[in-house]
Design an enzyme around this catalytic site. Structure first.
Site, PDB file in Angstrom:
ATOM      1  N   GLU A 174       6.734 -22.300   7.705  1.00 26.04           N
ATOM      2  CA  GLU A 174       7.171 -21.459   8.823  1.00 26.04           C
ATOM      3  C   GLU A 174       8.191 -22.148   9.722  1.00 26.04           C
ATOM      4  OE1 GLU A 174       4.247 -21.939  12.549  1.00 26.04           O
ATOM      5  OE2 GLU A 174       3.364 -20.813  10.900  1.00 26.04           O
ATOM      6  N   GLU A 234       0.802  -1.219   0.000  1.00 27.11           N
ATOM      7  CA  GLU A 234       0.000   0.000   0.000  1.00 27.11           C
ATOM      8  C   GLU A 234       0.840   1.277   0.000  1.00 27.11           C
ATOM      9  OE1 GLU A 234      -2.616  -0.532   3.326  1.00 27.11           O
ATOM     10  OE2 GLU A 234      -4.116  -1.585   2.129  1.00 27.11           O
TER      11      GLU A 234
END
Length: 266
Positions: free
Chosen positions: A108, A77
């Site tokens: 992960e 953004e």
């Protein structure tokens, strides 16, 4: 209590919709308070990043699952909002782009892969790496921070537990202690909300301090759609005290709000 501690609420399946919503909202109210208690830590990290960024340093967000997705969201953004290039803030998630939409099994758990993922971008000493992990112990994130620090980069983290391995491994830890989740261990809830708030604070304060905001306006925003173009024209109108048509023409010529304002004043 940490994010994996059993919730204070029991037999959720027996609750009415109204009670479920009430209690989720009640828990969410605690998030802003937890973030408020972390403001000093957030400020220290921002102040450490700013001089590095002014020397051309980048900010890497690295996480797994929800944490990784939130980092990618914040990074993605910044270019349209502040006009910076897409390599100023870089979001990296365990499992790569596939993991943005779907879970990648055991991604992960790989303690070495995170630094390898960052190495693709050829990290330099002016860069910062921020590990995002609600638990504060995700191997992918922890291993990355350890390597980043070893290579002399500024390191920070956002966790929602206290005294975690991740916080101990980095230079500027942020611990937003939101407590147990409404659904035990569902850290996309309060923990994710806290992480989003903190990421907003980090990137926004860095962009303001870097000169991408005038007054309260985004003067380097990229008008890439009708909504943003309308916003850009409005900013030019308000700043220069001119009409819509003249502001639109200036934007057509100079492409950004900053350039339109600077060239008009000349």
């Amino acid at each position: 209590m940490n994010t994996e501690t059993s919730s204070l609420y029991h037999f959720l399946e027996n609750m009415s919709v109204e009670n479920i919503l009430f209690h989720i909202n009640n828990e969410d109210k605690k998030v802003a308070i937890a973030v408020e208690k972390s403001l000093d830590s957030i400020g220290k990290l921002v102040k450490a990043i700013l001089p590095q960024m002014k020397k051309g340093g980048r900010v890497f967000y690295i996480g797994a699952g929800t944490s990784g997705r939130l980092g990618i969201l914040d990074a993605s953004e910044c270019p349209p909002t502040y006009g910076v290039s897409s390599d100023v803030f870089i979001g990296i998630i365990a499992g790569g782009d596939t993991a943005i939409r779907t879970s990648v099994e055991h991604a992960e758990d790989d303690q070495k892969q995170g630094w390898e993922d960052i190495s693709f971008f050829q990290p330099k000493k002016e860069d910062t790496v921020i590990g995002i992990a609600a638990s504060g112990k995700t191997p992918y994130v922890l291993g990355t921070i350890q390597q980043a620090k070893k290579h002399g980069l500024v390191t920070g983290c956002i966790t929602c537990n206290e005294n975690t391995p991740l916080a101990k491994a980095c230079d500027f830890p942020i611990e937003a202690l939101v407590g147990p989740e409404f659904v035990t261990g569902s850290t996309r809830m309060k923990s994710g909300t806290a992480q989003k708030l903190i990421l907003n604070m980090i990137s926004t304060s860095l962009m303001i301090q870097s000169g991408h905001v005038k007054g309260n306006k985004m003067i380097d925003m990229k008008p890439t759609n009708d909504k943003l173009r309308h916003r850009a024209v409005t900013i030019i109108m308000e700043e220069l005290k001119i009409g819509n048509m003249e502001a639109a023409e200036l934007l057509n010529i100079y492409k950004t709000v900053r350039q339109a304002i600077q060239n008009y004043k000349k």
